[in-house]
Design an enzyme around this catalytic site. Structure first.
Site, PDB file in Angstrom:
ATOM      1  N   GLY A  39       0.832  -1.198   0.000  1.00  0.00           N
ATOM      2  CA  GLY A  39       0.000   0.000   0.000  1.00  0.00           C
ATOM      3  C   GLY A  39       0.864   1.245   0.000  1.00  0.00           C
ATOM      4  O   GLY A  39       2.017   1.222  -0.446  1.00  0.00           O
ATOM      5  N   CYS A  40       0.319   2.324   0.503  1.00  0.00           N
ATOM      6  CA  CYS A  40       1.034   3.603   0.544  1.00  0.00           C
ATOM      7  C   CYS A  40       2.375   3.431   1.254  1.00  0.00           C
ATOM      8  O   CYS A  40       2.428   2.962   2.392  1.00  0.00           O
ATOM      9  CB  CYS A  40       0.183   4.645   1.264  1.00  0.00           C
ATOM     10  N   PHE A  41       3.446   3.826   0.591  1.00  0.00           N
ATOM     11  CA  PHE A  41       4.771   3.557   1.153  1.00  0.00           C
ATOM     12  C   PHE A  41       5.124   4.385   2.378  1.00  0.00           C
ATOM     13  O   PHE A  41       6.041   4.053   3.115  1.00  0.00           O
ATOM     14  CB  PHE A  41       5.870   3.631   0.107  1.00  0.00           C
TER      15      PHE A  41
END
Length: 162
Positions: A11-13
């Site tokens: 997902g969002c890093f």
């Protein structure tokens, strides 16, 4: 000190980096893009979902302090590996769940931990286990974003017992 690398997409890093920075034995984390076909992609290009890249975190760790197996267990704990091409509110292939392995040893351990995790959870795990390809470091404003801003930590908090 001898270090080893791990490369994960969950997902969002921003939150992934924040999480792995809390794991004892992790020396360095870098957010970036991997697994696609566009050379030197920008964040804006990756967000179009036309580059094939995933937001990912490259982890450098001391294998005498933390094992690859432990990092994998933390990886599966911190996100929902049953969500295809998304994590929470973030949707698209750049938010997919993936383990990018650097050698056959990592591939085997990744499959073992995936299988063990699958046996414990409901829903089919959709995490890809694929060879690591070129990793492109993300723009400076993405590095340590959650640490600098206090936002973007949408993953399950780190716990040392996983």
């Amino acid at each position: 000190m001898k270090t080893t690398r791990a490369l994960f997409a969950a997902g969002c890093f921003w939150g992934v980096q924040f999480y792995f920075d809390e794991v004892p034995g992790v020396i360095k984390t870098t957010v970036g893009y991997t697994g696609g076909h566009t050379k030197n992609p920008t964040y804006e290009e990756v967000c179009t979902h036309t580059t094939g890249h995933a937001e990912a975190v490259l982890i450098e760790f001391d294998p005498e302090k933390v094992t690859y197996e432990t990092l994998l267990k933390q990886f599966f704990r911190m996100h929902d590996p049953t969500q295809l091409n998304r994590q929470g509110p973030d949707i698209g292939d750049s938010y997919r769940t993936a383990i990018f392995y650097f050698d056959d040893g990592q591939k085997a351990v990744a499959q073992k931990i995936l299988d063990e995790t699958q046996a414990r959870i409901k829903g089919k795990i959709v995490t890809e286990i694929v060879p690591a390809t070129e990793f492109y470091e993300a723009e400076a404003y993405h590095q340590k974003f959650s640490q600098r801003t206090g936002i973007g930590m949408c993953h399950i908090p780190y716990e040392p017992t996983a």
